[in-house]
Design a protein around this motif. Structure first.
Motif, PDB file in Angstrom:
ATOM      1  N   THR A 332     -15.961 108.179 -62.277  1.00  0.00           N
ATOM      2  CA  THR A 332     -15.705 106.928 -61.544  1.00  0.00           C
ATOM      3  C   THR A 332     -15.430 107.203 -60.081  1.00  0.00           C
ATOM      4  OG1 THR A 332     -14.797 105.950 -63.569  1.00  0.00           O
ATOM      5  CG2 THR A 332     -14.282 104.858 -61.474  1.00  0.00           C
ATOM      6  N   ALA A 333     -14.619 108.228 -59.808  1.00  0.00           N
ATOM      7  CA  ALA A 333     -14.306 108.574 -58.422  1.00  0.00           C
ATOM      8  C   ALA A 333     -15.561 108.986 -57.660  1.00  0.00           C
ATOM      9  CB  ALA A 333     -13.275 109.702 -58.394  1.00  0.00           C
ATOM     10  N   ALA A 334     -16.451 109.744 -58.319  1.00  0.00           N
ATOM     11  CA  ALA A 334     -17.683 110.177 -57.651  1.00  0.00           C
ATOM     12  C   ALA A 334     -18.547 108.984 -57.267  1.00  0.00           C
ATOM     13  CB  ALA A 334     -18.457 111.128 -58.557  1.00  0.00           C
ATOM     14  N   LYS A 335     -18.597 107.975 -58.132  1.00  0.00           N
ATOM     15  CA  LYS A 335     -19.389 106.787 -57.816  1.00  0.00           C
ATOM     16  C   LYS A 335     -18.755 105.980 -56.683  1.00  0.00           C
ATOM     17  CE  LYS A 335     -21.404 106.333 -62.436  1.00  0.00           C
ATOM     18  NZ  LYS A 335     -21.517 105.503 -63.659  1.00  0.00           N
ATOM     19  N   LEU A 336     -17.463 106.187 -56.459  1.00  0.00           N
ATOM     20  CA  LEU A 336     -16.779 105.527 -55.353  1.00  0.00           C
ATOM     21  C   LEU A 336     -16.835 106.363 -54.074  1.00  0.00           C
ATOM     22  CD1 LEU A 336     -13.641 104.285 -57.312  1.00  0.00           C
ATOM     23  CD2 LEU A 336     -15.328 102.808 -56.214  1.00  0.00           C
ATOM     24  N   GLY A 337     -17.537 107.489 -54.133  1.00  0.00           N
ATOM     25  CA  GLY A 337     -17.629 108.362 -52.974  1.00  0.00           C
ATOM     26  C   GLY A 337     -16.420 109.245 -52.787  1.00  0.00           C
ATOM     27  N   LEU A 338     -15.644 109.459 -53.861  1.00  0.00           N
ATOM     28  CA  LEU A 338     -14.423 110.256 -53.778  1.00  0.00           C
ATOM     29  C   LEU A 338     -14.556 111.499 -54.640  1.00  0.00           C
ATOM     30  CD1 LEU A 338     -11.822 107.367 -54.232  1.00  0.00           C
ATOM     31  CD2 LEU A 338     -12.779 108.229 -52.090  1.00  0.00           C
ATOM     32  N   CYS A 339     -13.761 112.495 -54.349  1.00  0.00           N
ATOM     33  CA  CYS A 339     -13.686 113.693 -55.173  1.00  0.00           C
ATOM     34  C   CYS A 339     -12.230 114.135 -55.247  1.00  0.00           C
ATOM     35  CB  CYS A 339     -14.569 114.808 -54.608  1.00  0.00           C
ATOM     36  SG  CYS A 339     -14.050 115.428 -52.985  1.00  0.00           S
ATOM     37  N   LYS A 340     -11.947 115.049 -56.156  1.00  0.00           N
ATOM     38  CA  LYS A 340     -10.586 115.547 -56.325  1.00  0.00           C
ATOM     39  C   LYS A 340     -10.322 116.574 -55.222  1.00  0.00           C
ATOM     40  CE  LYS A 340      -9.339 116.162 -60.590  1.00  0.00           C
ATOM     41  NZ  LYS A 340      -9.173 116.811 -61.926  1.00  0.00           N
ATOM     42  N   VAL A 341      -9.426 116.252 -54.293  1.00  0.00           N
ATOM     43  CA  VAL A 341      -9.170 117.116 -53.139  1.00  0.00           C
ATOM     44  C   VAL A 341      -7.869 117.905 -53.267  1.00  0.00           C
ATOM     45  CG1 VAL A 341     -10.483 115.626 -51.594  1.00  0.00           C
ATOM     46  CG2 VAL A 341      -8.020 115.277 -51.836  1.00  0.00           C
ATOM     47  N   GLY A 342      -7.050 117.597 -54.270  1.00  0.00           N
ATOM     48  CA  GLY A 342      -5.805 118.333 -54.404  1.00  0.00           C
ATOM     49  C   GLY A 342      -4.899 117.749 -55.469  1.00  0.00           C
ATOM     50  N   TRP A 343      -3.680 118.218 -55.490  1.00  0.00           N
ATOM     51  CA  TRP A 343      -2.683 117.697 -56.427  1.00  0.00           C
ATOM     52  C   TRP A 343      -1.360 117.535 -55.690  1.00  0.00           C
ATOM     53  CZ3 TRP A 343       1.262 120.836 -59.255  1.00  0.00           C
ATOM     54  CH2 TRP A 343       1.418 122.118 -58.717  1.00  0.00           C
ATOM     55  N   ILE A 344      -0.505 116.672 -56.209  1.00  0.00           N
ATOM     56  CA  ILE A 344       0.785 116.366 -55.597  1.00  0.00           C
ATOM     57  C   ILE A 344       1.844 116.337 -56.693  1.00  0.00           C
ATOM     58  CG2 ILE A 344       0.344 113.874 -55.774  1.00  0.00           C
ATOM     59  CD1 ILE A 344       2.032 113.483 -53.270  1.00  0.00           C
ATOM     60  N   PHE A 345       3.036 116.810 -56.364  1.00  0.00           N
ATOM     61  CA  PHE A 345       4.147 116.710 -57.311  1.00  0.00           C
ATOM     62  C   PHE A 345       5.428 116.476 -56.531  1.00  0.00           C
ATOM     63  CE2 PHE A 345       3.896 121.176 -56.209  1.00  0.00           C
ATOM     64  CZ  PHE A 345       5.213 121.577 -56.060  1.00  0.00           C
ATOM     65  N   THR A 346       6.405 115.920 -57.206  1.00  0.00           N
ATOM     66  CA  THR A 346       7.689 115.646 -56.585  1.00  0.00           C
ATOM     67  C   THR A 346       8.694 116.726 -56.951  1.00  0.00           C
ATOM     68  OG1 THR A 346       8.448 114.307 -58.465  1.00  0.00           O
ATOM     69  CG2 THR A 346       7.292 113.158 -56.682  1.00  0.00           C
ATOM     70  N   ASP A 347       9.595 117.007 -56.041  1.00  0.00           N
ATOM     71  CA  ASP A 347      10.772 117.829 -56.310  1.00  0.00           C
ATOM     72  C   ASP A 347      11.925 117.175 -55.551  1.00  0.00           C
ATOM     73  OD1 ASP A 347      12.573 119.766 -57.011  1.00  0.00           O
ATOM     74  OD2 ASP A 347      11.939 121.168 -55.457  1.00  0.00           O
ATOM     75  N   LEU A 348      12.473 116.125 -56.167  1.00  0.00           N
ATOM     76  CA  LEU A 348      13.448 115.274 -55.490  1.00  0.00           C
ATOM     77  C   LEU A 348      14.737 115.188 -56.302  1.00  0.00           C
ATOM     78  CD1 LEU A 348      11.006 112.397 -54.496  1.00  0.00           C
ATOM     79  CD2 LEU A 348      12.035 114.049 -52.935  1.00  0.00           C
ATOM     80  N   LEU A 349      15.846 115.334 -55.611  1.00  0.00           N
ATOM     81  CA  LEU A 349      17.173 115.131 -56.198  1.00  0.00           C
ATOM     82  C   LEU A 349      17.971 114.259 -55.242  1.00  0.00           C
ATOM     83  CD1 LEU A 349      18.037 118.743 -57.472  1.00  0.00           C
ATOM     84  CD2 LEU A 349      17.397 116.764 -58.860  1.00  0.00           C
ATOM     85  N   SER A 350      18.626 113.250 -55.788  1.00  0.00           N
ATOM     86  CA  SER A 350      19.413 112.343 -54.941  1.00  0.00           C
ATOM     87  C   SER A 350      20.614 113.073 -54.363  1.00  0.00           C
ATOM     88  CB  SER A 350      19.877 111.134 -55.752  1.00  0.00           C
ATOM     89  OG  SER A 350      18.773 110.355 -56.167  1.00  0.00           O
ATOM     90  N   GLU A 351      20.850 112.863 -53.075  1.00  0.00           N
ATOM     91  CA  GLU A 351      22.007 113.445 -52.406  1.00  0.00           C
ATOM     92  C   GLU A 351      23.157 112.445 -52.381  1.00  0.00           C
ATOM     93  OE1 GLU A 351      24.021 116.483 -50.190  1.00  0.00           O
ATOM     94  OE2 GLU A 351      22.125 116.517 -51.288  1.00  0.00           O
ATOM     95  N   ASP A 352      22.859 111.216 -51.935  1.00  0.00           N
ATOM     96  CA  ASP A 352      23.869 110.153 -51.875  1.00  0.00           C
ATOM     97  C   ASP A 352      23.165 108.843 -52.209  1.00  0.00           C
ATOM     98  OD1 ASP A 352      25.811 108.260 -51.298  1.00  0.00           O
ATOM     99  OD2 ASP A 352      26.562 109.349 -49.551  1.00  0.00           O
ATOM    100  N   THR A 353      23.419 108.320 -53.405  1.00  0.00           N
ATOM    101  CA  THR A 353      22.739 107.106 -53.848  1.00  0.00           C
ATOM    102  C   THR A 353      23.133 105.882 -53.036  1.00  0.00           C
ATOM    103  OG1 THR A 353      24.461 106.786 -55.531  1.00  0.00           O
ATOM    104  CG2 THR A 353      22.459 107.971 -56.200  1.00  0.00           C
ATOM    105  N   ARG A 354      24.292 105.917 -52.362  1.00  0.00           N
ATOM    106  CA  ARG A 354      24.735 104.759 -51.585  1.00  0.00           C
ATOM    107  C   ARG A 354      23.860 104.537 -50.358  1.00  0.00           C
ATOM    108  NH1 ARG A 354      30.731 106.519 -50.463  1.00  0.00           N
ATOM    109  NH2 ARG A 354      29.513 108.412 -49.997  1.00  0.00           N
ATOM    110  N   ILE A 355      23.443 105.631 -49.728  1.00  0.00           N
ATOM    111  CA  ILE A 355      22.610 105.495 -48.523  1.00  0.00           C
ATOM    112  C   ILE A 355      21.173 105.932 -48.761  1.00  0.00           C
ATOM    113  CG2 ILE A 355      24.556 105.713 -46.956  1.00  0.00           C
ATOM    114  CD1 ILE A 355      23.864 108.638 -46.584  1.00  0.00           C
ATOM    115  N   GLY A 356      20.877 106.380 -49.998  1.00  0.00           N
ATOM    116  CA  GLY A 356      19.494 106.691 -50.358  1.00  0.00           C
ATOM    117  C   GLY A 356      18.967 107.990 -49.800  1.00  0.00           C
ATOM    118  N   THR A 357      19.808 109.022 -49.667  1.00  0.00           N
ATOM    119  CA  THR A 357      19.344 110.310 -49.162  1.00  0.00           C
ATOM    120  C   THR A 357      18.995 111.243 -50.322  1.00  0.00           C
ATOM    121  OG1 THR A 357      21.632 111.084 -49.031  1.00  0.00           O
ATOM    122  CG2 THR A 357      20.652 110.151 -47.028  1.00  0.00           C
TER     123      THR A 357
END
Length: 623
Positions: A332-357
């Motif tokens: 489907t992506a190829a028909k849209l003119g797209l290809c797989k260019v990479g991957w992404i992952f998160t490594d997130l831990l909340s520091e202070d939930t009150r201010i969203g850091t």
């Protein structure tokens, strides 16, 4: 040894005295001489996949006798190889009675040996810089074909203070620079630590010899097979079959110079999973490769969509599961003119939930990528190798990128881009590099090889968001993302009906321009449209409303409208005749509407109720 024909003179012996008088009882009955005609030894160099050897020969030696010497020297049988006068396998030397002189083979000439049935793997090449012929030319990416045709020179204007010539002249202060000029790259803002891959190719193939002796060779860490002079490993090994030791060093070039998300919404929707669950998330980046004009002959990976495959995730781990829809997604992506260019992952831990850091954990005092992540990146890069016409293998390196969404020094979410080097790719491919069990951020080399191989260094790529966002997928509403059942977000016809009921756009193209919606239409089990959605994909790819309207009139879409119309409540008396999904839009504009996804960060307008923890600016750290 004497070279040439010996000359001699005949003259009197002992001032004319007779030999008979000197030796009683002995008379002279005749005379004899030896005519020794020496032959000049010739050294012929023979290059093979296992290295070069010097074979002695003579002027009158036949080709058949010479080939027997070659077979003995390299350990082949009589018909297990072929010898050519040229690198491109032309001018084969056949086993015949013609002398080497008749074949015009002179002292010091280089011949080329190819084992019978040999492929063009990395261990069997002798000149990787020699381009492929037209019949075997690999299909390079469009961006590579484009950059190959570009001049690449860095043009400078005439300096009014230093240049003392006319407007048409050039001097050292204004002559164009090569794209690999290190002084120019170091003075850019920010400085460029790694030249682009195509600038490296220009440097490799430049100069007086035009790259005649240059080589683009893929690294191999495996023992070469077929060595018959000793028992196989581990009973024996020799210099011919032993892989070369790898000296780890910084790679001077990079295959991708910049990663850019088309708009902030793409990344924000991906981060929304972590905001809701606290668990990490992984996705594949689909987009295209374009020219990165900030760096000479640079390449940019533009991300248009993120596909989230099936996975098990916790706060500290990610496990990828088998994806039965992987082939359909790529198609489907190829028909849209797209290809797989990479991957992404998160490594997130909340520091202070009150201010969203969020916590700043990846830095120079800890690590940027763990060994386990480097190995995973190397695995993906090996799966998506870069087609290259200057390599005998047909591929060299990879343009597949790694993006990490993690906390930055300002305790906001940053996106950092990476690629591991070709050395690391080889270590991963040949299973030489492993993560430590008790500390996955550290790695070690396996000890099954006589050589010690250690983890390779990695290098960084800038990841940015554009000042003027682009939208390959411009739907104003958000269709649920795949494989998020844990959030209660499912892709089914009820969610499709809800999505369509929320769309107020009169343009059908705007309604269907959502990557996740298109994947659902292709892969759903009730009414898969994999074989009949091509026209719609072309419409989205080219932003053609007329094509989209044409596909809208198809029987498939009419059936989808009927299915969706039965899933939403309808006011009595609204429909006249056959129900239409457009009637559902008008009578049920808010039915089944899910709560809004509150987007935060520097690109989002203030919303109410109060937003979730914010997503900070994208990293623009220098490479």
């Amino acid at each position: 040894p004497c070279f040439g024909r010996a000359r001699f003179r005949v003259g009197p012996v002992g001032n004319g005295r007779s030999l008979m008088s000197a030796t009683p009882g002995v008379s002279v009955v005749g005379w004899s001489f030896v005519d020794i005609q020496t032959e000049t030894l010739r050294i012929i160099r023979v290059q093979s996949p296992d290295g070069m050897k010097k074979i002695p020969s003579t002027k009158r030696e036949t080709a058949a006798a010479f080939l027997k010497k070659v077979a003995k020297e390299f350990g082949f049988n009589s018909n297990g190889f072929s010898v050519y006068q040229n690198r491109n396998k032309t001018g084969e030397i056949l086993s015949q009675n013609k002398t080497l002189s008749l074949l015009k083979i002179k002292h010091g000439d280089m011949l080329f040996l190819f084992p019978s049935g040999s492929s063009t793997s990395s261990g069997e090449v002798m000149d990787t810089a020699t381009p492929h012929t037209s019949s075997s030319l690999p299909s390079e990416d469009e961006i590579d074909q484009y950059l190959t045709k570009q001049d690449g020179k860095i043009y400078r204007n005439r300096d009014p203070q230093l240049c003392r010539h006319g407007a048409l002249g050039k001097c050292v202060h204004c002559v164009p620079l090569e794209p690999f000029d290190e002084d120019y790259l170091n003075h850019l803002d920010p400085p460029v630590k790694h030249m682009s891959f195509h600038a490296y190719l220009r440097k490799l193939t430049g100069g007086a010899d035009k790259g005649k002796f240059a080589a683009l060779e893929n690294i191999s860490c495996k023992i070469k097979s077929g060595c018959e002079g000793h028992p196989p490993w581990p009973e024996g090994i020799c210099t011919k079959c032993q892989p070369s030791a790898i000296t780890l060093n910084r790679q001077k070039y990079r295959h991708v110079d910049n990663i850019m998300f088309e708009n902030h919404t793409i990344a924000d929707r991906f981060l929304d999973f972590w905001r809701k669950t606290g668990s990490q998330r992984m996705g594949y980046l689909y987009g295209r490769y374009t020219e990165h004009t900030d760096i000479p002959l640079g390449i940019r990976a533009e991300v248009a969509a993120i596909y989230e495959p099936p996975q098990n995730a916790t706060q500290n781990s990610l496990e990828l599961l088998e994806d039965p829809k992987a082939a359909a997604v790529d198609e489907t992506a190829a028909k849209l003119g797209l290809c797989k260019v990479g991957w992404i992952f998160t490594d997130l831990l909340s520091e202070d939930t009150r201010i969203g850091t969020v916590r700043y954990s990846r830095n120079k005092d800890s690590y940027y990528l763990s060994a386990e992540e480097c190995i995973t990146a190397g695995y993906f890069q090996n799966q998506h190798s870069n087609p290259c016409r200057l390599s005998r293998d047909g591929h060299f390196g990879s343009k597949f990128v790694t993006v990490v969404a993690t906390g930055g020094p300002d305790n906001q979410v940053h996106f950092e881009g990476y690629q591991v080097s070709n050395q690391c790719m080889a270590l991963v491919r040949d299973e030489c590099l492993l993560p430590c069990k008790d500390a996955p951020e550290l790695g070690y080399a396996k000890e099954s090889s006589p050589e010690q191989y250690v983890p390779d260094v990695f290098y960084k790529i800038t990841t940015t968001f554009p000042k003027d966002p682009q939208y390959t997928f411009c739907s104003t509403q958000r269709f649920p993302i795949e494989n998020r059942d844990i959030l209660g977000e499912t892709q089914d016809f009820h969610s499709l009906a809800t999505y369509l009921s929320q769309c107020t756009s009169s343009a059908f193209l705007g309604i269907v321009s959502d990557f996740h919606l298109l994947l659902f239409l292709v892969t759903n089990e009730v009414m898969p449209l994999r074989d009949s959605i091509g026209l719609l994909l072309d419409a989205v790819k080219t932003s053609n409303e007329d094509l989209a309207q044409t596909w809208k009139k198809s029987e498939q879409w009419a059936t989808i409208e009927q299915l969706c119309s039965k899933l939403l409540p309808v006011k009595r008396g609204t429909f006249s005749g056959k129900p239409s999904i457009l009637d559902v839009f008008s009578c049920c504009p808010n039915v089944g509407s899910p709560p809004a996804l509150w987007v935060t960060g520097p690109w989002a307008a203030p919303q109410f109720p109060p937003p979730r923890p914010p997503c900070g600016p994208a990293s623009i750290a220098p490479s």
